[in-house]
Scaffold this motif. Structure first.
Motif, PDB file in Angstrom:
ATOM      1  N   GLU A 155       0.841  -1.194   0.000  1.00  0.00           N
ATOM      2  CA  GLU A 155       0.000   0.000   0.000  1.00  0.00           C
ATOM      3  C   GLU A 155       0.882   1.252   0.000  1.00  0.00           C
ATOM      4  OE1 GLU A 155      -3.461   2.192  -0.096  1.00  0.00           O
ATOM      5  OE2 GLU A 155      -3.313   0.000  -0.116  1.00  0.00           O
ATOM      6  N   GLY A 156       0.680   2.104  -0.972  1.00  0.00           N
ATOM      7  CA  GLY A 156       1.460   3.333  -1.075  1.00  0.00           C
ATOM      8  C   GLY A 156       2.735   3.200  -1.873  1.00  0.00           C
ATOM      9  N   MET A 157       2.928   2.051  -2.519  1.00  0.00           N
ATOM     10  CA  MET A 157       4.167   1.820  -3.262  1.00  0.00           C
ATOM     11  C   MET A 157       4.333   2.783  -4.433  1.00  0.00           C
ATOM     12  SD  MET A 157       5.584  -1.916  -4.336  1.00  0.00           S
ATOM     13  CE  MET A 157       7.342  -2.266  -4.255  1.00  0.00           C
ATOM     14  N   PRO A 230       9.812   6.091   1.464  1.00  0.00           N
ATOM     15  CA  PRO A 230       8.742   5.566   2.319  1.00  0.00           C
ATOM     16  C   PRO A 230       7.365   5.859   1.732  1.00  0.00           C
ATOM     17  CG  PRO A 230       9.495   7.659   3.180  1.00  0.00           C
ATOM     18  CD  PRO A 230      10.331   7.376   1.954  1.00  0.00           C
ATOM     19  N   GLY A 231       6.369   5.141   2.218  1.00  0.00           N
ATOM     20  CA  GLY A 231       5.002   5.402   1.784  1.00  0.00           C
ATOM     21  C   GLY A 231       4.512   6.767   2.211  1.00  0.00           C
ATOM     22  N   THR A 232       5.172   7.331   3.213  1.00  0.00           N
ATOM     23  CA  THR A 232       4.823   8.669   3.705  1.00  0.00           C
ATOM     24  C   THR A 232       5.697   9.741   3.067  1.00  0.00           C
ATOM     25  OG1 THR A 232       6.345   8.338   5.567  1.00  0.00           O
ATOM     26  CG2 THR A 232       4.020   7.786   5.924  1.00  0.00           C
ATOM     27  N   TRP A 233       6.303   9.416   1.919  1.00  0.00           N
ATOM     28  CA  TRP A 233       7.221  10.367   1.283  1.00  0.00           C
ATOM     29  C   TRP A 233       6.567  11.732   1.126  1.00  0.00           C
ATOM     30  CZ3 TRP A 233       8.176  11.177  -4.519  1.00  0.00           C
ATOM     31  CH2 TRP A 233       9.270  12.037  -4.709  1.00  0.00           C
ATOM     32  N   GLU A 285      13.209   8.030   7.948  1.00  0.00           N
ATOM     33  CA  GLU A 285      12.405   8.269   9.146  1.00  0.00           C
ATOM     34  C   GLU A 285      11.815   9.678   9.160  1.00  0.00           C
ATOM     35  OE1 GLU A 285      13.903   7.292  12.936  1.00  0.00           O
ATOM     36  OE2 GLU A 285      13.747   5.133  12.560  1.00  0.00           O
ATOM     37  N   GLU A 286      12.460  10.600   8.450  1.00  0.00           N
ATOM     38  CA  GLU A 286      11.954  11.970   8.354  1.00  0.00           C
ATOM     39  C   GLU A 286      10.946  12.132   7.222  1.00  0.00           C
ATOM     40  OE1 GLU A 286      15.435  14.327   7.882  1.00  0.00           O
ATOM     41  OE2 GLU A 286      16.203  13.919   9.897  1.00  0.00           O
ATOM     42  N   GLY A 287      10.614  11.025   6.550  1.00  0.00           N
ATOM     43  CA  GLY A 287       9.642  11.077   5.464  1.00  0.00           C
ATOM     44  C   GLY A 287      10.219  11.485   4.131  1.00  0.00           C
ATOM     45  N   LYS A 288      11.552  11.551   4.034  1.00  0.00           N
ATOM     46  CA  LYS A 288      12.205  11.949   2.794  1.00  0.00           C
ATOM     47  C   LYS A 288      12.590  10.722   1.969  1.00  0.00           C
ATOM     48  CE  LYS A 288      14.266  16.062   4.941  1.00  0.00           C
ATOM     49  NZ  LYS A 288      15.543  16.753   5.273  1.00  0.00           N
ATOM     50  N   ALA A 289      12.802  10.940   0.684  1.00  0.00           N
ATOM     51  CA  ALA A 289      13.398   9.914  -0.161  1.00  0.00           C
ATOM     52  C   ALA A 289      14.907  10.029  -0.040  1.00  0.00           C
ATOM     53  CB  ALA A 289      12.964  10.087  -1.613  1.00  0.00           C
ATOM     54  N   SER A 290      15.551   8.903   0.199  1.00  0.00           N
ATOM     55  CA  SER A 290      17.002   8.862   0.356  1.00  0.00           C
ATOM     56  C   SER A 290      17.651   8.508  -0.973  1.00  0.00           C
ATOM     57  CB  SER A 290      17.379   7.813   1.413  1.00  0.00           C
ATOM     58  OG  SER A 290      18.749   7.480   1.341  1.00  0.00           O
TER      59      SER A 290
END
Length: 328
Positions: A155-157, A230-233, A285-290
């Protein structure tokens, strides 16, 4: 047909029918990239750089997926094949003559491996089949991106697919349309950016222009890019190094009865995270794309990147992108 864009060579480790791979193929096709796919026929997660030696591996055209996924090869070229092998097998087969055998005249600009279901952060770099395939492409002199979604729930991929498309768009802008070092035809290039170890000191050629040296290393397959989203990107990017995380309680001991064989299962571990400056785990963890710039060759190899030069790879733009990738 004259190609306005270079060919992308795609693979993964979850298998050709994995949802992340399907989403990526569809998105890249819709964006107009010519695609050549040689992916494992089944799941080969966490196989690292494992390969099959002296074992015939069957391959099959997957024209059925072209239709099922709604692709239009007449508008934008796309070729789908699967191999009964590991992610690294797919790259060796494709780049050591197999791709030209399957689709004569196709010369990749860039390899994209993923999008993986699950993170490839920190020491995952040693286990990941997704990253192993990208590294294998680099060994063959082809620039590569590995991409992962940091959740095991699909979910969120789509967010990780979006991030991967952004990274691909940045990369193809600065790369030649054809990988110039495919097969490393000239052997050891006198690049100026390789380590001088065991001697000390840096090569003055990269010191003068480290951004140009990093771009050259990427184009030659001597560094690779690793994307984790992350899914929360939140749409933001962070230029990173490998972070620190520990897998705890990773082994499950199976119940045994008299005369039966004991079982041990690796997986479902808890994860401890230690913060480090510019760590990939911290960015996610900060919601960023690495986006990590990683050396392809191991430390102490003559082709290993100069460590001081690799440190320049952490310099970022105000938008979080690696400066060498944007300014290239």
């Amino acid at each position: 047909m004259v190609q306005a864009r270079g060919w992308l060579l795609l693979t993964n480790d979850d298998g050709i029918e994995a949802i992340g791979f399907e989403l990526l193929v569809k998105a890249l096709h819709e964006a107009g990239y010519p695609l050549a796919v040689l992916a494992p026929s089944g799941n080969h997660s966490a196989t690292g750089m494992r390969i099959n030696l002296m074992k015939p591996m069957a391959f099959r055209a997957r024209d059925d997926l072209t239709e099922a996924w709604g692709l239009n090869p007449h508008e934008t070229p796309v070729h789908l094949f699967e191999l009964d092998g590991t992610p690294c097998d797919t790259m060796i087969v494709a780049l050591d003559g197999g791709l030209n055998h399957l689709v004569p005249g196709v010369h990749p600009q860039l390899v994209v491996s993923g999008v993986n279901l699950g993170p490839n952060l920190s020491q995952d770099a040693y286990h990941s089949g997704t990253m192993g395939a990208a590294r294998e492409a680099g060994l063959y002199g082809v620039p590569a991106i590995a991409a992962s979604f940091t959740s095991f729930d699909p979910e969120g991929m789509e967010r990780a697919v979006d991030a991967t498309l952004e990274a691909v768009a940045k990369a193809v802008t600065v790369l030649p349309l054809r990988a110039q070092n495919l097969g490393r035809p000239h052997g050891a290039l006198d690049t100026g950016y390789f380590t001088s170890w065991p001697k000390s000191g840096a090569d003055e050629r990269w010191v003068v222009d480290p951004e140009a040296a990093l771009l050259s290393a990427f184009a030659n397959g001597d560094v690779m890019l690793n994307v984790n989203a992350p899914g929360t990107w939140n749409g933001e990017w962070a230029t990173t190094r490998l972070g620190v995380r520990w897998y705890r309680n990773a082994v499950h001991f199976g119940d045994t009865t008299e005369g039966s064989t004991a079982t041990f299962t690796i997986g479902a571990a808890s994860v401890d995270h230690a913060a480090v400056p510019s760590g990939d785990c911290d960015a996610v963890e900060e919601g960023k794309a690495s986006l990590s710039c990683l050396a392809v060759w191991p430390q102490s190899h003559p082709f290993a990147l100069d460590e001081d030069l690799l440190a320049h790879g952490l310099e970022r733009t105000v938008d979080g992108w690696p400066r060498w990738l944007i300014n290239g």
